[in-house]
Design an enzyme around this catalytic site. Structure first.
Site, PDB file in Angstrom:
ATOM      1  N   GLN A 284      35.153  85.214  35.589  1.00  0.00           N
ATOM      2  CA  GLN A 284      35.782  85.812  34.405  1.00  0.00           C
ATOM      3  C   GLN A 284      36.810  86.879  34.765  1.00  0.00           C
ATOM      4  OE1 GLN A 284      35.563  84.695  31.405  1.00  0.00           O
ATOM      5  NE2 GLN A 284      33.818  83.320  31.625  1.00  0.00           N
TER       6      GLN A 284
ATOM      7  N   CYS B 268      27.380  77.519  28.503  1.00  0.00           N
ATOM      8  CA  CYS B 268      26.346  76.795  29.236  1.00  0.00           C
ATOM      9  C   CYS B 268      25.019  76.777  28.492  1.00  0.00           C
ATOM     10  CB  CYS B 268      26.148  77.431  30.612  1.00  0.00           C
ATOM     11  SG  CYS B 268      27.637  77.326  31.627  1.00  0.00           S
TER      12      CYS B 268
END
Length: 390
Positions: free
Chosen positions: A180, A322
């Site tokens: 990220q 996820c």
């Protein structure tokens, strides 16, 4: 219907320049990069090495320290499982954090079943770790510290420089999931003593299915056995025919990386507009350093699923991509001590360079209207207004 995409921490739109760079290696220069006996293979091989050089220059590392694979999840499995196996004689203790990506948590839980001792560091109400706790948790038999650079749900930035220094002083390997962070903050591995790092191209407007694993070269080489065996591709670190078009796309995505100061302004605009019109909201981790593009907001007494159903024009998330389909609450917010009621009310907004100011204004308006409508019809909200619910 005009769609507004605000789920960029899950994946990003492929940049047109990235796609343009990839196309020749899907159509004309389609050789196997290992087949260097002929022109097609040599062209593919050169393209791979050019991409590797571009990424190395961006991270300020040696090209020989970079290895391509399918993405950060594969890197995480490769490193955690590999280190646990290769360093058994030195120790069987690994340190990570309760708010790590599910790929880390799940792999660590698997390793625990194999006898590896895992310490999961806690976080405070903002999602921050305690560096003193990290320092005291490192033992003589600790072989690895695995802590991400930026949280994928809250955007919280961990102090990776300090973590790296602590690990370096304690002679413990530091593995950083920078998925990220890359593309949102500059990272200079010439200055940061991080031993192992990974990221995925699809978070920086590159293609899906391609990632990079960095392993620092030391006088005493870091032992990480290959997760996938077969040929000797990537210096036997990762077997299998290289995905040349995706690697080219990853290299191009890195090459065109820029900082976009308007993203933080748009994130703040979104939060301010919602905050001014919607009572009883919680902006998670807004008092600590976080990614400029990420806002995680709880709309109290309203389920996030209800809001997203009421705003089909918006591409949003209630947490990590996820965890899609799971009914369990966000493990990140739970680790921060957030009440289940507020966990299930939380929505993540994540912006990119393609996000426009009008997108933010329209999204805020849609969210405000949706929350107002849902609350008007909610007996729970009415109980709260009547001071019968706390």
């Amino acid at each position: 219907m005009s769609w507004i995409y605000l789920d960029n921490n899950a994946t990003t739109k492929v940049d047109a320049l990235v796609l343009e760079a990839m196309l020749p290696y899907l159509q004309e220069s389609y050789g196997n990069s290992s087949s260097v006996q002929h022109r097609f293979g040599r062209e593919a091989n050169q393209a791979v090495e050019t991409a590797r050089d571009r990424i190395a220059a961006s991270l300020r590392v040696k090209s020989s320290e970079l290895f391509f694979n399918s993405g950060a999840t594969e890197s995480i499995n490769t490193v955690l499982r590999g280190i646990a196996h290769a360093y058994k004689r030195k120790g069987q203790h690994i340190i990570t954090c309760k708010t790590e990506h599910k790929a880390v948590i799940s792999t660590c839980e698997n390793l625990e079943k194999q006898g590896i001792d895992i310490t999961y560091l806690g976080v405070d109400q903002n999602g921050c770790i305690d560096l003193e706790e990290l320092t005291t948790t490192i033992r003589n038999d600790t072989i690895l510290v695995c802590i991400m650079a930026a949280n994928n749900e809250t955007g919280v930035l961990h102090p990776i420089k300090e973590i790296a220094q602590i690990c370096n002083q304690k002679d413990v390997l530091y593995f950083c999931d920078a998925t990220q962070l890359i593309g949102k903050r500059e990272i200079d591995l010439e200055q940061l003593p991080i031993d192992i790092l990974t990221f995925s191209a699809h978070k920086i407007h590159g293609p899906k299915g391609i990632g990079v694993l960095y392993i620092r070269r030391k006088s005493k080489p870091t032992q990480i056995p290959a997760l996938i065996s077969g040929g000797n591709q990537e210096h036997a670190r990762r077997a299998g025919t290289l995905n040349v078009p995706a690697i080219v796309g990853c290299g191009k995505a890195i090459e065109i990386l820029e900082t976009y100061p308007q993203i933080a302004k748009y994130r703040d605009l979104l939060e301010n507009q919602i905050h001014s019109k919607v009572p009883e909201i919680i902006i998670h981790s807004n008092n600590v350093p976080r990614l400029d593009n990420t806002s995680y907001i709880a709309f109290r007494y309203v389920k996030s699923s209800e809001i997203m159903t009421a705003t089909p024009e918006l591409a949003l998330s209630s947490g990590s991509a996820c965890a899609t389909g799971l009914s369990d609450p966000s493990h990140v917010l739970k680790a921060m001590g957030v009440d289940d009621r507020d966990v299930y009310s939380s929505i993540r907004f994540s912006l990119s360079k393609f996000t426009q100011k009008q997108d933010i204004e329209n999204a805020a308006e849609l969210i405000i209207k949706a929350v107002e409508k849902i609350r008007k019809q909610s007996p729970i909200w009415q109980l709260f207004k009547d001071n019968l619910l706390y």
